[in-house]
Design an enzyme around this catalytic site. Sequence first.
Site, PDB file in Angstrom:
ATOM      1  N   GLY A  52       0.836  -1.192   0.000  1.00 11.60           N
ATOM      2  CA  GLY A  52       0.000   0.000   0.000  1.00 11.60           C
ATOM      3  C   GLY A  52       0.867   1.237   0.000  1.00 11.60           C
ATOM      4  N   CYS A  53       0.371   2.274   0.627  1.00 14.22           N
ATOM      5  CA  CYS A  53       1.105   3.537   0.691  1.00 14.22           C
ATOM      6  C   CYS A  53       2.443   3.336   1.392  1.00 14.22           C
ATOM      7  CB  CYS A  53       0.264   4.570   1.448  1.00 14.22           C
ATOM      8  SG  CYS A  53       1.122   6.109   1.754  1.00 14.22           S
ATOM      9  N   PHE A  54       3.519   3.823   0.778  1.00 16.48           N
ATOM     10  CA  PHE A  54       4.840   3.601   1.367  1.00 16.48           C
ATOM     11  C   PHE A  54       5.023   4.314   2.693  1.00 16.48           C
ATOM     12  CE2 PHE A  54       6.599   6.414  -2.346  1.00 16.48           C
ATOM     13  CZ  PHE A  54       5.978   7.561  -1.855  1.00 16.48           C
ATOM     14  N   CYS A  95       3.007   4.164   5.205  1.00 19.83           N
ATOM     15  CA  CYS A  95       2.617   3.176   6.219  1.00 19.83           C
ATOM     16  C   CYS A  95       3.710   2.139   6.419  1.00 19.83           C
ATOM     17  CB  CYS A  95       1.330   2.472   5.806  1.00 19.83           C
ATOM     18  SG  CYS A  95      -0.125   3.521   5.683  1.00 19.83           S
TER      19      CYS A  95
END
Length: 191
Positions: free
Chosen positions: A22-24, A26
């Site tokens: 997902g979003c880096f 996180c």
Amino acid sequence: MTVQNYGDETGDDTEVATFGAGCFWCVEAIYQRVNGVIAVESGYAGGHVQNPTYEQVVRGNTGHAEVARVTYNPEEISFEELLEVFWHTHDPTTLNRQGNDVGPQYRSAIFFHNDDQKMIAENSLKKTDKSDLWDDSIVTEITPLSNYSVAEDYHQNYFNNNPNAGYCSVVIAPKIAKFKKDFPHLLQEAN
């Protein structure tokens, strides 16, 4: 920007793992709190455009995934343990999606650096898929690291620099809290 090719390592006493979950922001925030991790760098991997910008990647048509490049001391934490954190801190059963982040740039991916990592990742996926951790089948891709580039400076250390930003407090902070609850034995003392 630096380029990391499949098979390259950082030094004699460190190893590198590259994860898309997902979003880096996180992924970076979680692994920065893992004992034995020396550095975490947000970047892009697996696409067909050389040195893409965030604006290009976020459109979802460069083939890249947002990733975290994790440099770690294998004497303190193993690749297997890093994978255990990976499986527990994102949903590896959703194709090209993590929560409200939708598109191939948010896919679940393990970009291996050598044949040992490939074998360990494949075995870990099979073991996790057979466990009761997730109800649905895991769709994580396991591919050699290719076309890696570092994300722009403002993406680095994002959560630590912006803990009160909306995305950080609503999405990242709960993931960190879950990690701390589920993995107290892997938590760095300072975090």
